[in-house]
Write an enzyme that holds these catalytic residues in place. Structure first.
Site, PDB file in Angstrom:
ATOM      1  N   CYS A  63      44.661   7.083  35.415  1.00  0.00           N
ATOM      2  CA  CYS A  63      43.353   6.502  35.136  1.00  0.00           C
ATOM      3  C   CYS A  63      43.435   5.030  35.508  1.00  0.00           C
ATOM      4  O   CYS A  63      44.506   4.536  35.857  1.00  0.00           O
ATOM      5  CB  CYS A  63      43.037   6.685  33.655  1.00  0.00           C
ATOM      6  N   CYS A  92      39.635   9.844  35.603  1.00  0.00           N
ATOM      7  CA  CYS A  92      38.445   8.998  35.575  1.00  0.00           C
ATOM      8  C   CYS A  92      37.917   8.813  36.985  1.00  0.00           C
ATOM      9  O   CYS A  92      38.682   8.922  37.947  1.00  0.00           O
ATOM     10  CB  CYS A  92      38.728   7.656  34.915  1.00  0.00           C
ATOM     11  N   CYS A 146      46.639   6.979  46.003  1.00  0.00           N
ATOM     12  CA  CYS A 146      47.897   7.014  45.248  1.00  0.00           C
ATOM     13  C   CYS A 146      48.953   6.250  46.033  1.00  0.00           C
ATOM     14  O   CYS A 146      48.928   6.244  47.261  1.00  0.00           O
ATOM     15  CB  CYS A 146      48.350   8.456  45.029  1.00  0.00           C
TER      16      CYS A 146
END
Length: 162
Positions: free
Chosen positions: A7, A79, A87
């Site tokens: 998140c 989220c 990433c």
């Protein structure tokens, strides 16, 4: 198998996910959580909710995705902000899925409304984690495409488990 719940702030939804997953998961499965812009502290209501459910948060803290103690096999964003972020490259070829849920930490209202929002978030997260743990994980580990389909399907599960 290591699961990363990601998140933005790593103070509420990802921490709830980490706690619930580790509480329910059998040996050999472990969750961690992190944030792209960690808040630096866990949301007190998230910690209190987990405590009420009998789920330990001992050793949990708000941390950056740059400071992970291990490399995850699966990354689950919880989220909307984190879902659109890339990433880190060092995570390599991990499975990624999005299980978005509204942030109860941003709810404004009465004490009862805020607590209801946290409880709803918890129920959604728990239903999704229970669905994950019910998967034939050994079988899916050998079929990344099928595993991804199942992970994405789980992201649509609501608080009622459907």
């Amino acid at each position: 198998m290591n699961i990363l719940f990601l998140c933005t702030g790593n103070s509420c939804r990802s921490v709830l996910s980490e706690g619930v997953f580790n509480h329910l998961a059998p040996a050999g499965l472990k969750a961690i959580s992190a944030g792209s812009q960690p808040a630096g502290q866990l949301h007190p209501r998230a910690v209190a909710l987990l405590a009420r459910k009998g789920i330990s948060t001992e050793g949990y803290y708000s941390k950056s995705w740059n400071d992970l103690p291990l490399t995850p096999d699966v990354v689950v964003t919880v989220c909307g902000s984190a879902a659109g972020e890339t990433c880190p490259a060092y995570l390599g070829p991990v499975l990624r899925t999005h299980w978005g849920v509204d942030d109860p930490g941003h709810v404004i209202g009465t004490e009862e409304e805020i607590e209801a929002a946290f409880e709803l978030t918890y129920r959604i997260i728990r239903a999704r984690i229970e669905a994950f743990l019910a998967l034939p994980l050994a079988q899916l580990a050998g079929d990344k495409a099928a595993f991804k389909v199942e992970l994405d399907r789980i992201g649509a599960i609501g608080a009622n488990g459907i």
